[in-house]
Write a protein that holds these residues in place. Structure first.
Motif, PDB file in Angstrom:
ATOM      1  N   ASP A 125     -36.113 -18.404  49.976  1.00  0.00           N
ATOM      2  CA  ASP A 125     -35.087 -17.365  50.047  1.00  0.00           C
ATOM      3  C   ASP A 125     -33.718 -17.855  49.578  1.00  0.00           C
ATOM      4  O   ASP A 125     -32.974 -17.112  48.927  1.00  0.00           O
ATOM      5  CB  ASP A 125     -34.978 -16.826  51.475  1.00  0.00           C
ATOM      6  N   ARG A 126     -33.378 -19.086  49.916  1.00  0.00           N
ATOM      7  CA  ARG A 126     -32.069 -19.616  49.528  1.00  0.00           C
ATOM      8  C   ARG A 126     -31.923 -19.669  48.024  1.00  0.00           C
ATOM      9  O   ARG A 126     -30.921 -19.214  47.466  1.00  0.00           O
ATOM     10  CB  ARG A 126     -31.893 -21.010  50.140  1.00  0.00           C
ATOM     11  N   THR A 127     -32.927 -20.183  47.338  1.00  0.00           N
ATOM     12  CA  THR A 127     -32.894 -20.239  45.877  1.00  0.00           C
ATOM     13  C   THR A 127     -32.873 -18.839  45.282  1.00  0.00           C
ATOM     14  O   THR A 127     -32.132 -18.563  44.328  1.00  0.00           O
ATOM     15  CB  THR A 127     -34.112 -21.015  45.338  1.00  0.00           C
ATOM     16  N   ARG A 128     -33.666 -17.945  45.835  1.00  0.00           N
ATOM     17  CA  ARG A 128     -33.723 -16.567  45.360  1.00  0.00           C
ATOM     18  C   ARG A 128     -32.342 -15.920  45.399  1.00  0.00           C
ATOM     19  O   ARG A 128     -31.888 -15.307  44.436  1.00  0.00           O
ATOM     20  CB  ARG A 128     -34.700 -15.767  46.223  1.00  0.00           C
ATOM     21  N   PHE A 129     -31.645 -16.081  46.519  1.00  0.00           N
ATOM     22  CA  PHE A 129     -30.348 -15.434  46.650  1.00  0.00           C
ATOM     23  C   PHE A 129     -29.265 -16.124  45.834  1.00  0.00           C
ATOM     24  O   PHE A 129     -28.318 -15.470  45.366  1.00  0.00           O
ATOM     25  CB  PHE A 129     -29.954 -15.330  48.123  1.00  0.00           C
ATOM     26  N   MET A 130     -29.375 -17.425  45.633  1.00  0.00           N
ATOM     27  CA  MET A 130     -28.435 -18.089  44.735  1.00  0.00           C
ATOM     28  C   MET A 130     -28.578 -17.529  43.325  1.00  0.00           C
ATOM     29  O   MET A 130     -27.578 -17.271  42.630  1.00  0.00           O
ATOM     30  CB  MET A 130     -28.675 -19.603  44.746  1.00  0.00           C
ATOM     31  N   ALA A 131     -29.816 -17.319  42.894  1.00  0.00           N
ATOM     32  CA  ALA A 131     -30.063 -16.744  41.566  1.00  0.00           C
ATOM     33  C   ALA A 131     -29.530 -15.318  41.484  1.00  0.00           C
ATOM     34  O   ALA A 131     -28.936 -14.921  40.471  1.00  0.00           O
ATOM     35  CB  ALA A 131     -31.552 -16.784  41.246  1.00  0.00           C
ATOM     36  N   ILE A 132     -29.721 -14.534  42.535  1.00  0.00           N
ATOM     37  CA  ILE A 132     -29.241 -13.156  42.535  1.00  0.00           C
ATOM     38  C   ILE A 132     -27.716 -13.118  42.439  1.00  0.00           C
ATOM     39  O   ILE A 132     -27.146 -12.342  41.654  1.00  0.00           O
ATOM     40  CB  ILE A 132     -29.730 -12.420  43.803  1.00  0.00           C
ATOM     41  N   LEU A 133     -27.037 -13.941  43.230  1.00  0.00           N
ATOM     42  CA  LEU A 133     -25.569 -13.954  43.177  1.00  0.00           C
ATOM     43  C   LEU A 133     -25.078 -14.336  41.788  1.00  0.00           C
ATOM     44  O   LEU A 133     -24.154 -13.704  41.244  1.00  0.00           O
ATOM     45  CB  LEU A 133     -25.014 -14.925  44.222  1.00  0.00           C
ATOM     46  N   ALA A 134     -25.673 -15.375  41.190  1.00  0.00           N
ATOM     47  CA  ALA A 134     -25.265 -15.800  39.844  1.00  0.00           C
ATOM     48  C   ALA A 134     -25.540 -14.710  38.821  1.00  0.00           C
ATOM     49  O   ALA A 134     -24.744 -14.465  37.908  1.00  0.00           O
ATOM     50  CB  ALA A 134     -25.985 -17.090  39.461  1.00  0.00           C
ATOM     51  N   THR A 135     -26.666 -14.043  38.972  1.00  0.00           N
ATOM     52  CA  THR A 135     -27.032 -12.966  38.047  1.00  0.00           C
ATOM     53  C   THR A 135     -26.057 -11.794  38.154  1.00  0.00           C
ATOM     54  O   THR A 135     -25.639 -11.223  37.138  1.00  0.00           O
ATOM     55  CB  THR A 135     -28.460 -12.491  38.338  1.00  0.00           C
ATOM     56  N   LEU A 136     -25.668 -11.441  39.357  1.00  0.00           N
ATOM     57  CA  LEU A 136     -24.726 -10.329  39.540  1.00  0.00           C
ATOM     58  C   LEU A 136     -23.353 -10.675  38.985  1.00  0.00           C
ATOM     59  O   LEU A 136     -22.655  -9.805  38.455  1.00  0.00           O
ATOM     60  CB  LEU A 136     -24.648  -9.953  41.022  1.00  0.00           C
ATOM     61  N   LEU A 137     -22.956 -11.928  39.075  1.00  0.00           N
ATOM     62  CA  LEU A 137     -21.733 -12.360  38.400  1.00  0.00           C
ATOM     63  C   LEU A 137     -21.870 -12.181  36.898  1.00  0.00           C
ATOM     64  O   LEU A 137     -20.979 -11.639  36.236  1.00  0.00           O
ATOM     65  CB  LEU A 137     -21.440 -13.825  38.729  1.00  0.00           C
ATOM     66  N   GLY A 138     -23.008 -12.624  36.357  1.00  0.00           N
ATOM     67  CA  GLY A 138     -23.213 -12.561  34.915  1.00  0.00           C
ATOM     68  C   GLY A 138     -23.222 -11.155  34.365  1.00  0.00           C
ATOM     69  O   GLY A 138     -22.726 -10.905  33.260  1.00  0.00           O
ATOM     70  N   CYS A 139     -23.767 -10.210  35.123  1.00  0.00           N
ATOM     71  CA  CYS A 139     -23.852  -8.826  34.634  1.00  0.00           C
ATOM     72  C   CYS A 139     -22.727  -7.954  35.154  1.00  0.00           C
ATOM     73  O   CYS A 139     -22.710  -6.745  34.913  1.00  0.00           O
ATOM     74  CB  CYS A 139     -25.214  -8.215  34.959  1.00  0.00           C
ATOM     75  N   GLN A 140     -21.796  -8.580  35.896  1.00  0.00           N
ATOM     76  CA  GLN A 140     -20.619  -7.873  36.418  1.00  0.00           C
ATOM     77  C   GLN A 140     -20.968  -6.809  37.450  1.00  0.00           C
ATOM     78  O   GLN A 140     -20.330  -5.752  37.530  1.00  0.00           O
ATOM     79  CB  GLN A 140     -19.805  -7.263  35.269  1.00  0.00           C
ATOM     80  N   GLY A 141     -21.983  -7.094  38.254  1.00  0.00           N
ATOM     81  CA  GLY A 141     -22.400  -6.161  39.289  1.00  0.00           C
ATOM     82  C   GLY A 141     -21.636  -6.374  40.582  1.00  0.00           C
ATOM     83  O   GLY A 141     -22.197  -6.818  41.587  1.00  0.00           O
ATOM     84  N   SER A 142     -20.347  -6.057  40.587  1.00  0.00           N
ATOM     85  CA  SER A 142     -19.485  -6.387  41.718  1.00  0.00           C
ATOM     86  C   SER A 142     -19.852  -5.630  42.994  1.00  0.00           C
ATOM     87  O   SER A 142     -19.812  -6.202  44.092  1.00  0.00           O
ATOM     88  CB  SER A 142     -18.017  -6.139  41.359  1.00  0.00           C
ATOM     89  N   ASP A 143     -20.188  -4.348  42.880  1.00  0.00           N
ATOM     90  CA  ASP A 143     -20.563  -3.593  44.084  1.00  0.00           C
ATOM     91  C   ASP A 143     -21.837  -4.153  44.708  1.00  0.00           C
ATOM     92  O   ASP A 143     -21.941  -4.302  45.933  1.00  0.00           O
ATOM     93  CB  ASP A 143     -20.763  -2.116  43.744  1.00  0.00           C
ATOM     94  N   GLU A 144     -22.805  -4.470  43.860  1.00  0.00           N
ATOM     95  CA  GLU A 144     -24.061  -5.051  44.349  1.00  0.00           C
ATOM     96  C   GLU A 144     -23.816  -6.439  44.919  1.00  0.00           C
ATOM     97  O   GLU A 144     -24.420  -6.837  45.923  1.00  0.00           O
ATOM     98  CB  GLU A 144     -25.092  -5.098  43.226  1.00  0.00           C
ATOM     99  N   PHE A 145     -22.909  -7.212  44.289  1.00  0.00           N
ATOM    100  CA  PHE A 145     -22.566  -8.549  44.768  1.00  0.00           C
ATOM    101  C   PHE A 145     -21.987  -8.464  46.177  1.00  0.00           C
ATOM    102  O   PHE A 145     -22.346  -9.256  47.055  1.00  0.00           O
ATOM    103  CB  PHE A 145     -21.560  -9.196  43.819  1.00  0.00           C
TER     104      PHE A 145
END
Length: 248
Positions: free
Chosen positions: A36-56
């Protein structure tokens, strides 16, 4: 994941949110064995990359609940500046500070820097060598004179200021860099290079495919398929290099 946070989409878009939630939080999650920790680190980085601020903003508390530490969350945001620019990262830094304060975390967090302004270039070069290989030893002084400073900045700023920090190790930093590049799109040469770097330090092809799969609900199919293509190209290159060196 979202205890006490009922989405208004359940009222306005029930059919959509049922399918999305079942896909992103059941089908995708159960496709692999990422922790889970790795999964969520990837999600946070991905949301930064795609500019998904509300989802972040919504996912950060969940990430902290599932084992991502405040230091790790901040390090993901800090490193994003080197790959996305402060213009795109600044809103996420504000969101991160707001969420951490709301959750009772005292700021500023403990310092993580290991370099000074005097030794950051040398330390950054060593980080490049550790990740990409000995061929990066003199990269900082290569290239035409008029643009050579950018290669120096890659060593002293991108790697010397960020990769040398504690809080995340090289494998985690290369994984989030892969997510930044895949999510923003248009960076396929750099994405292929960093896919190869991931593989060289232990994040193998199978692992990167798991990361792409996890990121897909947040960036869509075109960028995910582009990322997969870059991973395959990098894997072929590494296999060829190993063949030529007699490792296989």
């Amino acid at each position: 994941m979202f205890s006490g946070n009922d989405s208004s989409l359940q009222e306005t878009d029930p059919e959509f949110i049922e399918r999305f939630d079942n896909f992103a939080f059941d089908e995708v999650v159960n496709q692999d064995d990422l922790d889970d920790r790795t999964r969520f680190m990837a999600i946070l980085a991905t949301l930064l990359g795609c500019q998904g601020s509300d989802e972040f903003r919504m996912m950060l508390p969940a990430a902290l609940h599932f084992g991502v530490t405040p230091v790790e969350a901040k390090e993901i945001v800090y490193q994003a500046v080197a790959y996305l620019g402060i213009g795109r990262v600044f809103p996420f830094l504000k969101i991160t500070n707001e969420v951490l304060k709301e959750m009772g975390t005292e700021l500023p967090l403990p310092a993580q820097a290991t370099t000074t302004m005097e030794n950051r270039r040398e330390a950054g070069t060593q980080a490049q060598v550790d990740i990409f290989g000995e061929g990066m030893r003199d990269f900082w002084k290569s290239g035409p004179e008029e643009s050579r400073h950018i290669n120096r900045w890659l060593a002293d700023n991108c790697f010397g200021d960020y990769y040398t920090r504690t809080g995340l190790d090289y494998r985690q930093r290369e994984m989030i860099t892969f997510c930044f590049l895949a999510a923003q799109g248009g960076c396929e040469p750099q994405l292929t290079s960093h896919a190869a770097a991931n593989m060289r330090i232990g994040n193998d092809r199978a692992f990167l495919i798991k990361i792409i799969s996890q990121c897909l609900p947040y960036i869509g199919y075109p960028r995910s398929l582009n990322a997969l293509n870059c991973v395959n190209k990098a894997a072929e290159k590494i296999m060829k290099e190993n063949d030529e060196s007699g490792k296989i």
